[in-house]
Scaffold this active site. Sequence first.
Site, PDB file in Angstrom:
ATOM      1  N   GLN A 176      -6.606  -0.713   5.531  1.00  9.77           N
ATOM      2  CA  GLN A 176      -7.151  -1.326   6.748  1.00  9.77           C
ATOM      3  C   GLN A 176      -8.596  -1.776   6.562  1.00  9.77           C
ATOM      4  OE1 GLN A 176      -5.496  -2.032   9.504  1.00  9.77           O
ATOM      5  NE2 GLN A 176      -3.583  -0.963   9.052  1.00  9.77           N
ATOM      6  N   SER A 232      -3.428  -3.719   0.402  1.00 11.80           N
ATOM      7  CA  SER A 232      -2.218  -4.435   0.792  1.00 11.80           C
ATOM      8  C   SER A 232      -2.603  -5.835   1.267  1.00 11.80           C
ATOM      9  CB  SER A 232      -1.525  -3.668   1.918  1.00 11.80           C
ATOM     10  OG  SER A 232      -0.297  -4.279   2.224  1.00 11.80           O
ATOM     11  N   ALA A 233      -1.910  -6.848   0.758  1.00 11.08           N
ATOM     12  CA  ALA A 233      -2.296  -8.230   1.082  1.00 11.08           C
ATOM     13  C   ALA A 233      -2.044  -8.589   2.545  1.00 11.08           C
ATOM     14  CB  ALA A 233      -1.530  -9.202   0.174  1.00 11.08           C
ATOM     15  N   CYS A 247       3.774   1.355  11.678  1.00  8.70           N
ATOM     16  CA  CYS A 247       4.611   1.762  10.553  1.00  8.70           C
ATOM     17  C   CYS A 247       5.534   2.913  10.923  1.00  8.70           C
ATOM     18  CB  CYS A 247       3.754   2.160   9.365  1.00  8.70           C
ATOM     19  SG  CYS A 247       2.684   0.823   8.860  1.00  8.70           S
ATOM     20  N   ALA A 249       0.810  -1.219   0.000  1.00 13.11           N
ATOM     21  CA  ALA A 249       0.000   0.000   0.000  1.00 13.11           C
ATOM     22  C   ALA A 249       0.845   1.271   0.000  1.00 13.11           C
ATOM     23  CB  ALA A 249      -0.941  -0.005   1.190  1.00 13.11           C
ATOM     24  N   THR A 250       2.051   1.206   0.554  1.00  5.90           N
ATOM     25  CA  THR A 250       2.911   2.390   0.503  1.00  5.90           C
ATOM     26  C   THR A 250       3.159   2.782  -0.951  1.00  5.90           C
ATOM     27  OG1 THR A 250       3.983   1.779   2.579  1.00  5.90           O
ATOM     28  CG2 THR A 250       5.179   3.318   1.167  1.00  5.90           C
TER      29      THR A 250
END
Length: 387
Positions: free
Chosen positions: A182, A202-203, A329, A74-75
């Site tokens: 999320q 994001s997985a 993070c 996702a970043t």
Amino acid sequence: MSRMPIYMDHHATTPVEPRVLAAMLPYFSEIFGNAASKDHEFGYQASHAVEQGRTQVAALINARPDEIIFTSGATESDNLALFGVAERYADTGDHIITCVTEHKAILDAAKHLEAQGKRVTYLRVNQYGQIDLDELRAAITPQTVLISIMAANNEIGTLAPLAEIGRIAREHGVLFHTDATQAAGSIPLDVQKMQIDLLSLSAHKMYGPKGIGALYVRRSNPRVRLAPLLYGGGHERGMRSGTLNVPGIVGFGVAAEIARREMKDQAAQLHAWTEQLFAGLQQHITGIALNGHPTERLPHNLNVYIPGVESRAFIAGLKDLAVATGSACTSASVEPSHVIMALGFGEERAHGSLRFGLGRSNDVAQTEQAIKLVSSRSIKLRSLLRD
Ligand SMILES: Cc1ncc(COP(=O)(O)O)c(C=O)c1O
């Protein structure tokens, strides 16, 4: 091996689900082809697996498979959305709207754009972490090219009114990106109904592997165009060059499929456990308060303020329970959480808050145990402070 603590930090990451791992394994050594190799069976098989993963990920958000661009997480998706739009739509405008409680992957990318001369509006939030839709409307100018508002906050779980934001963006002809890292797999998302143009996934937040994510990029009404971050072989329709992570994509696909099928039952279960957790903590800890919205929140999130307790010292003595003090993070820094600070309660609250992220591996007994561990630790710390 020593006994592992109870894991209640599923916003940081989730374990790979056994069904996901089983699906991935053959793609490391048996079906190892490069999905871009169109000259032989190894490549065909890898490419077929990638397309299946793409279809499964698309289904989770009601997108078309060809609207899914695989990334490293996702970043990267957030960076691609912001930089990609800012560069590609530079002739249309130079203004982006986002929010103060976004993840650093958005905030730091936005700051970098500002350093390059773009203009960014950071919407404030109320005490629950919600933006004001009138402020959003008022912030839009003829130069605005993108609105980026996260679907669910990674610290306090507050949900954004995506359909309303989508409607406002569409009315003004502005693109709408949401960081759904999320939310995806935990609450229903529908890019059509919510009029979302770009969406980050994001997985590893949905029981898939780390290092694989996706950006949904709308292909019609309107067709969104992006300047790439990476140049090379032209993979992913030129938007993300680089050999595809085939095992990761297979795992992501299966994780998305399981999440889509089991989301409803799981959300009810997780909601019940977080309610149990909060009720239990309230019984034992005077003055404990919820951070975030009481109802408009992720089913598996509980973020609480324990007055008089410093959360870093708190978790240092909490060896049997894995919870977080702020965003994992940014855990390298000891600055107060920018999210809790944005709620307007001050630094003491930001330094005295704990984040629980419940998940599939938890149960009623673990939740009871967590109540006991946290209550006794806070009673102990508070009595030390009094002495
Ligand atoms: C809301 C949000 N966006 C982005 C990210 C970054 O995701 P990734 O680890 O896939 O790069 C996270 C990770 O915690 C997150 O919670």
